[in-house]
Design a protein around this motif. Structure first.
Motif: not given
Length: 126
Positions: A20-24, A26, A38, A42, A93, A96, A98
């Motif tokens: 998901e967009a805010k997931a850490l 994938h 990130g 968490r 986005h 970007k 990651l």
């Protein structure tokens, strides 16, 4: 081993988001991509007891945890022997990037592998 077990439990209990967009976390290139730093931040929010151990070893807590994770040897290394991979975001986005780890055996934390995130592309030539 506590960190991978925490990821496993978090995915099963739906406390940790996946793809998901805010997931850490994938799914990329047929495996699990752990966003760094990130995901380490968490984990430490839920386990602040490791802060003093990290300080005694002269590191920040997330760097200490990341180093301990690397020592487990559960991640894929790049051709240049470095640990961190880069994914480029396509979609909402674009542009970007990651950075994070790719697991060698994602089934250790994800019993069922899902499709690769269509919005992320692993950059092979680092």
């Amino acid at each position: 081993q506590l960190f991978p077990d925490w990821i496993h439990d978090g995915l099963q209990q739906k406390r940790l988001l996946l793809n998901e967009a805010k997931a850490l976390l994938h799914t990329v290139d047929g495996t699990l991509f752990i966003v760094s730093p990130g995901m380490f931040h968490r984990y430490l929010q839920e386990h602040p007891e490791f802060s003093s151990t990290a300080k005694s070893e002269g590191m920040t807590d997330w760097q200490w945890l990341q180093k301990k994770f690397e020592q487990l040897g559960q991640h894929r290394k790049r051709a240049d022997d470095l640990n961190l991979w880069t994914c480029e975001v396509h979609g909402p986005h674009p542009g970007k990037r990651l950075h994070g780890y790719l697991l060698r055996e994602p089934q250790t934390v994800m019993p069922t592998m899902t499709f690769d995130n269509p919005y992320l592309r692993l950059i092979q030539s680092q």
